[in-house]
Scaffold this motif. Structure first.
Motif, short mmCIF file in Angstrom:
data_model
loop_
_atom_site.label_atom_id
_atom_site.label_comp_id
_atom_site.label_asym_id
_atom_site.label_seq_id
_atom_site.Cartn_x
_atom_site.Cartn_y
_atom_site.Cartn_z
N UNK A 1 0.83 -1.20 0.00
CA UNK A 1 0.00 0.00 0.00
C UNK A 1 0.87 1.26 0.00
N UNK A 2 0.42 2.25 -0.76
CA UNK A 2 1.10 3.54 -0.78
C UNK A 2 0.70 4.31 0.48
N UNK A 3 1.71 4.70 1.24
CA UNK A 3 1.46 5.50 2.45
C UNK A 3 1.00 6.90 2.06
N UNK A 4 0.14 7.49 2.88
CA UNK A 4 -0.44 8.80 2.54
C UNK A 4 0.58 9.94 2.60
N UNK A 5 1.69 9.74 3.28
CA UNK A 5 2.64 10.83 3.46
C UNK A 5 3.87 10.75 2.54
N UNK A 6 3.85 9.83 1.55
CA UNK A 6 4.96 9.73 0.61
C UNK A 6 4.42 9.58 -0.81
N UNK A 7 5.28 9.82 -1.79
CA UNK A 7 4.88 9.71 -3.19
C UNK A 7 4.87 8.24 -3.62
N UNK A 8 4.29 7.99 -4.78
CA UNK A 8 4.28 6.63 -5.34
C UNK A 8 5.71 6.14 -5.54
N UNK A 9 6.57 6.98 -6.10
CA UNK A 9 7.97 6.61 -6.30
C UNK A 9 8.65 6.26 -4.97
N UNK A 10 8.44 7.10 -3.97
CA UNK A 10 9.02 6.84 -2.65
C UNK A 10 8.49 5.54 -2.06
N UNK B 1 -13.46 -2.52 -1.54
CA UNK B 1 -12.97 -1.21 -1.95
C UNK B 1 -12.13 -1.35 -3.22
N UNK B 2 -12.02 -0.29 -3.97
CA UNK B 2 -11.26 -0.30 -5.23
C UNK B 2 -9.77 -0.16 -4.94
N UNK B 3 -8.97 -0.81 -5.79
CA UNK B 3 -7.51 -0.75 -5.67
C UNK B 3 -6.93 -0.50 -7.05
N UNK B 4 -6.01 0.43 -7.12
CA UNK B 4 -5.26 0.71 -8.33
C UNK B 4 -3.85 0.18 -8.11
N UNK B 5 -3.42 -0.76 -8.96
CA UNK B 5 -2.10 -1.38 -8.85
C UNK B 5 -1.15 -0.73 -9.85
N UNK B 6 0.03 -0.37 -9.38
CA UNK B 6 1.03 0.24 -10.24
C UNK B 6 2.27 -0.66 -10.24
N UNK B 7 2.64 -1.13 -11.42
CA UNK B 7 3.83 -1.98 -11.60
C UNK B 7 4.91 -1.14 -12.25
N UNK B 8 6.15 -1.25 -11.78
CA UNK B 8 7.26 -0.51 -12.39
C UNK B 8 8.53 -1.35 -12.39
N UNK B 9 9.34 -1.17 -13.44
CA UNK B 9 10.66 -1.76 -13.48
C UNK B 9 11.56 -0.98 -12.53
N UNK B 10 12.31 -1.69 -11.71
CA UNK B 10 13.23 -1.06 -10.78
C UNK B 10 14.60 -1.71 -10.93
#
Length: 147
Positions: free
Chosen positions: A40-49, A84-93
């Motif tokens: 889960x993406x924390x509310x106090x950081x960006x998606x990248x973070x 609840x709805x979930x948006x999944x973001x996949x990225x190459x790292x």
């Protein structure tokens, strides 16, 4: 801002695709299933973070976030369907350093070829999504997939 009125919005989930020698990194969950590092993406950081934080927490690695592979509506790809709805973001790292040690969420990390995938935590990522990550990794001009 508890009690705030307005539109209901989806939760965000990040999943990092990290490759080495044509194998993808998976972490073993406490229940024995395997997943791409993420959460889960924390509310106090960006998606990248959040990508960076989750990979560090679950796999012990420091990463650089690269190409966004996909932005998916979870209920079109994963079961069970949640309330609840979930948006999944996949990225190459890509790995900049670090090393795995067992932690409160994961017990092991290992690289797997596409033909040797272990039992996946399909509520988090399934074989279709892992294949998509391999395709993005091998593509010179990947175009982000968006549901």
């Amino acid at each position: 801002m508890a009690g705030k009125t307005g539109y209901q919005t989806p939760k965000l989930d990040t999943r990092a695709a990290i490759f080495d020698d044509n194998k993808i990194l998976l972490v073993r969950e406490k229940n024995g299933t395997w997943s791409l590092p993420g959460g889960w993406v924390d509310v106090d950081i960006s998606v990248k973070e959040n990508f960076i934080k989750e990979v560090r927490e679950e796999a012990g690695l420091n990463v650089e976030v690269g190409t966004v592979i996909a932005v998916q509506d979870r209920e079109k790809h994963n079961l069970p369907i949640y309330a609840y709805k979930i948006c999944k973001i996949f990225a190459l790292c890509s790995v900049k350093g670090g090393g795995f040690s067992a932690n409160s969420e994961t017990t092991e990390s290992r690289y797997f070829g596409l033909d040797e995938l272990p039992l996946l935590a399909t509520e988090k990522n399934n074989e279709e999504q892992i294949r998509m990550c391999f395709e993005a990794y091998h593509s010179e001009n990947w175009k982000t997939l968006i549901d």
